[in-house]
Design an enzyme around this catalytic site. Structure first.
Site, PDB file in Angstrom:
ATOM      1  N   ASP A 236      -8.192   0.240   6.623  1.00 30.53           N
ATOM      2  CA  ASP A 236      -8.081  -0.893   7.542  1.00 30.53           C
ATOM      3  C   ASP A 236      -6.741  -0.803   8.261  1.00 30.53           C
ATOM      4  O   ASP A 236      -6.454  -1.556   9.171  1.00 30.53           O
ATOM      5  CB  ASP A 236      -8.106  -2.204   6.751  1.00 30.53           C
ATOM      6  CG  ASP A 236      -9.523  -2.712   6.527  1.00 30.53           C
ATOM      7  OD1 ASP A 236     -10.385  -2.446   7.365  1.00 30.53           O
ATOM      8  OD2 ASP A 236      -9.738  -3.376   5.492  1.00 30.53           O
TER       9      ASP A 236
ATOM     10  N   LYS B  86       0.837  -1.210   0.000  1.00 28.66           N
ATOM     11  CA  LYS B  86       0.000   0.000   0.000  1.00 28.66           C
ATOM     12  C   LYS B  86       0.864   1.249   0.000  1.00 28.66           C
ATOM     13  O   LYS B  86       0.398   2.329  -0.373  1.00 28.66           O
ATOM     14  CB  LYS B  86      -0.924  -0.015   1.219  1.00 28.66           C
ATOM     15  CG  LYS B  86      -2.024  -1.045   1.110  1.00 28.66           C
ATOM     16  CD  LYS B  86      -3.269  -0.458   0.491  1.00 28.66           C
ATOM     17  CE  LYS B  86      -4.183  -1.552  -0.007  1.00 28.66           C
ATOM     18  NZ  LYS B  86      -5.382  -1.052  -0.661  1.00 28.66           N
TER      19      LYS B  86
HETATM   20  C1  LIG Z   1      -1.729  -6.264   3.203  1.00 26.03           C
HETATM   21  C2  LIG Z   1      -2.862  -6.096   2.262  1.00 26.03           C
HETATM   22  N1  LIG Z   1      -3.079  -7.052   1.336  1.00 26.03           N
HETATM   23  C3  LIG Z   1      -4.080  -6.941   0.451  1.00 26.03           C
HETATM   24  C4  LIG Z   1      -4.945  -5.866   0.484  1.00 26.03           C
HETATM   25  C5  LIG Z   1      -6.080  -5.812  -0.495  1.00 26.03           C
HETATM   26  O1  LIG Z   1      -5.947  -4.754  -1.395  1.00 26.03           O
HETATM   27  P1  LIG Z   1      -7.228  -4.214  -2.174  1.00 26.03           P
HETATM   28  O2  LIG Z   1      -8.145  -3.625  -1.143  1.00 26.03           O
HETATM   29  O3  LIG Z   1      -6.655  -3.222  -3.110  1.00 26.03           O
HETATM   30  O4  LIG Z   1      -7.855  -5.380  -2.810  1.00 26.03           O
HETATM   31  C6  LIG Z   1      -4.754  -4.850   1.423  1.00 26.03           C
HETATM   32  C7  LIG Z   1      -5.668  -3.706   1.501  1.00 26.03           C
HETATM   33  O5  LIG Z   1      -5.610  -2.903   2.412  1.00 26.03           O
HETATM   34  C8  LIG Z   1      -3.667  -4.942   2.326  1.00 26.03           C
HETATM   35  O6  LIG Z   1      -3.395  -4.000   3.239  1.00 26.03           O
END
Ligand SMILES: Cc1ncc(COP(=O)(O)O)c(C=O)c1O
Length: 399
Positions: free
Chosen positions: A123, A75
């Site tokens: 989150d 992110k």
């Molecule tokens: C560690 C991690 N993996 C995967 C995701 C999923 O990403 P997306 O919401 O773009 O699908 C997030 C989203 O916050 C994340 O923080």
């Protein structure tokens, strides 16, 4: 649960706008931006030959985003980049001249940034990135967090000087509240999810993620045949699938989107053939993937570029964290947070199920690519689940 993509748009080219957002020139632009960022280095690509042999495939490569820009997750590539791009665009308008990324720290740019405030719901990881980007360029940030975001994650965001606003309810409630307050106060929302009429900024966030694919294509000994990417709102899955479709064309890998069973909004959207909000269930340990509504832009891309959608269960996510910390044979250990290894958990579920394995044409020549999307971004939680601290895992020879 597993389904192949049977959407009407399946295998259609991306729309011209999405192709531009996730294309090669855009990704190069993001790499140019990263040259001016502290802590920037390509993240490692880790080979797990022991796990590949145990899974009956030729290779498993993990792009380790736990090492990204000092933030511990992929992110870091999206929110901060979008904030900085928006400030530079505003500076171009106000100064009436082109402004390059090289001016990131210039005084006149900083003065403009100081008048701007960026808001988002998170989150945990996206908010950390927006707060970091705002802090870097001298803008303010207001980060909306729902009740389930741990104090440890909130502290990691506040460290960048962001204002934290706690919201009752779920992630989706915090998205709505952030949009409402930002509108009232004239703040710019930098969301990682999109909705009708709000696409450009989430597009920039996803554009930031394309860098990890570019790096991986340079690092991999051969292009992958299969990719498994976890999804919250679908942003990273769409960025990876979209960029691979553009970069590799007909040679693109078979792409599977992996959702937590308790928050399977992409899976249900794919099953319905249109965006679906899933009912709130019990919280999932895959905290960063606990999203009940897909991003509209992400779905538009995945409806064309993803081949399959599947879910994994709570125990799959926990098992993969432990497995990556305690690897097979001579494989290096990988520190993977609660949402980090979920794509790989999807692969392990797929190879253990003859029907899924056949549907995805996985065989001993398959070369798998997954992304460890986060390291131990909540170290206390990591220790509780894995039974080892991230430092313990490092001292055992993590990659
Ligand atoms: C560690 C991690 N993996 C995967 C995701 C999923 O990403 P997306 O919401 O773009 O699908 C997030 C989203 O916050 C994340 O923080």
């Amino acid at each position: 649960m597993f389904i192949l993509n049977s959407n009407a748009d399946y295998r259609q080219p991306l729309t011209p706008g999405d192709a531009e957002t996730l294309g090669l020139a855009a990704a190069e632009g993001v790499e140019h931006h990263l040259r001016y960022r502290e802590n920037h280095a390509e993240t490692p690509l880790i080979s797990l030959p022991g796990l590949a042999a145990a899974s009956g495939v030729a290779a498993i490569h993990v792009k380790d985003e736990g090492k990204r820009l000092g933030l511990g997750s992929f992110k870091a590539l999206g929110g901060a980049y979008a904030v900085i791009r928006i400030v530079l665009e505003e500076a171009e308008v106000r100064l009436g001249r082109p402004v390059d990324m090289a001016e990131l720290h210039a005084t006149d740019i900083r003065k403009i940034a100081e008048t701007m405030c960026f808001a988002c719901a998170t989150d945990g990881n996206h908010g950390r990135s927006v707060a970091q980007g705002a802090g870097l360029i001298g803008a303010r940030a207001a980060i909306f967090v729902h009740a389930g975001v741990s104090d440890e994650r909130v502290a990691a965001i506040a460290r960048f000087g962001a204002e934290i606003i706690r919201v009752a309810g779920s992630y989706d409630d915090s998205v709505r509240e952030a949009a409402r307050v930002a509108k009232e106060r004239g703040w710019t929302i930098v969301s990682d999810t999109s909705w009708p009429g709000y696409e450009r900024i989430p597009g920039l966030v996803m554009q930031g993620y394309t860098v990890l694919v570019r790096e991986a294509l340079r690092q991999l000994p051969a292009p992958p045949t299969h990719v498994f990417i976890q999804s919250g709102v679908g942003g990273i899955a769409a960025a990876v699938a979209g960029h691979l479709a553009i970069a590799l064309g007909a040679q693109r890998p078979i792409f599977t989107v992996v959702d937590p069973a308790r928050a399977a909004c992409l899976f249900e959207t794919a099953r319905a053939g249109h965006p679906v909000t899933v009912p709130h269930a019990e919280p999932t340990v895959m905290a960063m993937l606990e999203c009940y509504e897909p991003s509209l832009v992400a779905w538009r891309i995945l409806s064309r570029a993803a081949d399959a959608f599947m879910t994994v269960d709570e125990e799959d996510a926990i098992a993969i964290m432990k497995r990556l910390a305690n690897p097979v044979g001579n494989d290096p250990a990988v520190i993977s947070g609660e949402s980090g290894g979920v794509g790989l958990a999807g692969l392990l579920k797929a190879v253990a199920d003859p029907e899924i394995k056949a549907a995805l044409s996985i065989d001993p020549s398959s070369r798998i690519f997954v992304v460890n999307t986060e390291g131990a971004t909540d170290p206390g939680k990591y220790r509780d689940i894995v039974g080892l601290s991230p430092e313990d895992v490092l001292s055992r020879g993590a990659a």
